[in-house]
Design an enzyme around this catalytic site. Sequence first.
Site, PDB file in Angstrom:
ATOM      1  CD  GLU A  52      -2.858   1.297   2.312  1.00 49.62           C
ATOM      2  OE1 GLU A  52      -2.788   0.545   3.302  1.00 49.62           O
ATOM      3  OE2 GLU A  52      -3.828   2.059   2.088  1.00 49.62           O
ATOM      4  CB  CYS A 256      -7.546   2.985   4.041  1.00 48.73           C
ATOM      5  SG  CYS A 256      -8.146   2.109   5.485  1.00 48.73           S
ATOM      6  CG  ASN A 386      -9.150  -2.153   2.341  1.00 43.01           C
ATOM      7  OD1 ASN A 386      -8.448  -3.124   2.589  1.00 43.01           O
ATOM      8  ND2 ASN A 386      -9.124  -1.049   3.084  1.00 43.01           N
ATOM      9  CD  GLU A 387      -9.529  -2.270   7.024  1.00 39.46           C
ATOM     10  OE1 GLU A 387      -8.772  -3.189   7.368  1.00 39.46           O
ATOM     11  OE2 GLU A 387      -9.548  -1.159   7.568  1.00 39.46           O
TER      12      GLU A 387
END
Length: 660
Positions: A52, A256, A386-387
């Site tokens: 990331e 994120c 994503n989550e």
Amino acid sequence: MFKIESIKQIKVTTSAILLCILIGLAPLSAQKTKTSSSAKKISPNLFGLFFEDINYAADGGLYAELIQNRSFEYTPADRKEWHALSFWDYLTPGFSYGSINVETKNPIHENNPHYLVLHAEHVGKEGVGIKNKGFGNMIVKKGQSYNFSMLSANQGSDAVTVKVMLQNPKGHILDWKEVTMHSKDWKKYDLQLRPTANCDSTEVVIMAVTPGTIALDVISLFPANTYKNRQNGLRADLAGLLADMKPAFIRFPGGCLVHGDGIGNMYRWKYTVGPIEQRKAQKNLWGYHQTAGLGYFEYFQFCEDIGAEPLPVLPAAVSCQNSGGTWRTGGNGQQALPLEEMDDYIQEVSDLVEWANGPATSKWGSIRAAAGHPEPFNLKYIGVGNEDKMTPEFEERFAMIYKAVKTKHPEIEIVGSSGPFYEGEDFEKGWEIAKSLDVDVIDEHYYVNPDWFIKNTKRYDSYDRKGSKVYLGEYASWGNKLRNAIAEASFMTGLERNGDIVELTSYAPLFAKKGNTQWRTDMIFFDNSTAILTPNYHVQKMFSANSGDFYLSNIISSNLKDTTLTYSTVTDAETGDLILKFVNTGDVTGNFNVNLSTIKGWQMEATNTVITGDPEAENSFEHPENIKPTSSTFMVKKNFIYEAPASSLSVIRIKVKSKS
Ligand code: AHR
């Protein structure tokens, strides 16, 4: 338990035959009976990497660009004190004068709207120009080549000669070249520079030495020796550390970062391919700027370069629940793409498959081909979400994307999401959605204390074998001490044991730049010249570089009551090697019994790689090698006791010879 009939699908290659021999089975082609065995097929993609752009992992990190704000696209939206001229200085030495302005009237591309206009009125002895010091201290090495490029359009009537220099802070020139700009249209100019001395605080100086007016954009400097000498490439040292791990896959671009700070900040892959001057920079939700110079093309190419499967993750058409700083108030700042935009968005997800796998003659495949890669990338996985917070808006959009892409591309495995914790409302709901849609793989995330990992090594033993598979996409224990890494190692033996249901795993985050860190537990710390490998990196590497295809449950045993001792055994189909892993999270030596009587053809001389030491020790820039693994020859016997030091992971790799 593994049954013979379930391996009838496996291609009967030499290594598969060898594997059958070594685990005491007849080769597949000769199988007739339904016998049980202790060998269980596990995922060949179990250990991979999560990348990331957090902690300056991309721009200023893995991406080897040395100039900061090369396209004049920095804005206060990235960081309130930044603007289009951040990291640039205007130079009018001696009696020279002129002006600089940032303009947007005639950009090279609409995605890259800002450019600099340099007007040299009176150039004096040294000219009128600009300089850039890069991301902190810019390092160049004597005798090495650096590729400089810039786009320019001459806005005046006279040709303008520009001198490009690398210099040290005292103004001593390390190398220079001149170029004369005539073109009224945007044109790229390339130069190669070779400094005559090492310098760890280099300045790139661009001086108009004849009067005139030129527009400048995408001013770039790369070392020629990027990883595999790729243009627009990666820092060779950092990329090499990842390649050394032999990861089975790389997930990118986050985290994120994928779903972004608000719907307008979602990571849109289409803006990150094609020529760099046509890519769309944007605010990085971790508080800085992303050029997208390291974009989908570079991620896919790097995966190919190191033999890893690409695992791109795309937003599920909703933004991060912490958008707008709502993490301070516990979320929910999630924003959803309007339903009327969903058709286009679904098309965007499908287009990625065409871009990656389509023929060079297809619309998106031709863009890949134009970038120098006519062959397909052979994409197999796509992550969606994503989550995310499991809201009705998420559920609706995820289902729309999942059904449409799965129908069009049944060959692609889609990875869904299950929130940011190992349990709770989002976790339960994520799995419920997965069940209802029969999603291929579900992404779990958890950052917890080391004791949790030690206590939960059996987490996946009871997972439903008929349901979705698991991608443990982000996990880490809070800390970079040996104690943390050994707790993770213990947990990873459970991941291997459950490699039939756990398909993919990746520690997170990967990189953290000194002085630019937003997340405190990371795998590799680096600055502009070096990298510090944490004990966690070493453990991850010991697993991924020693992964296998079959799990054997009958080779190692230990005192079952002793929860400090965990282990796993796998066989590697490619080499035929038998790989034993022993973890001792306790503070005294632990004994394991090893029994090789069911293995045929094992060789006595093995390699043992051990990481051990003070559990509170960690590595730092001052002491980078406090904790590191050591390897030695180890003589194995048919039955032996392995004494694992306190706080240790040992990997014994045994050669197995074919008896055929
Ligand atoms: O790995 C750091 C962050 O942790 C990721 O961006 C996010 O997915 C998780 O919350």
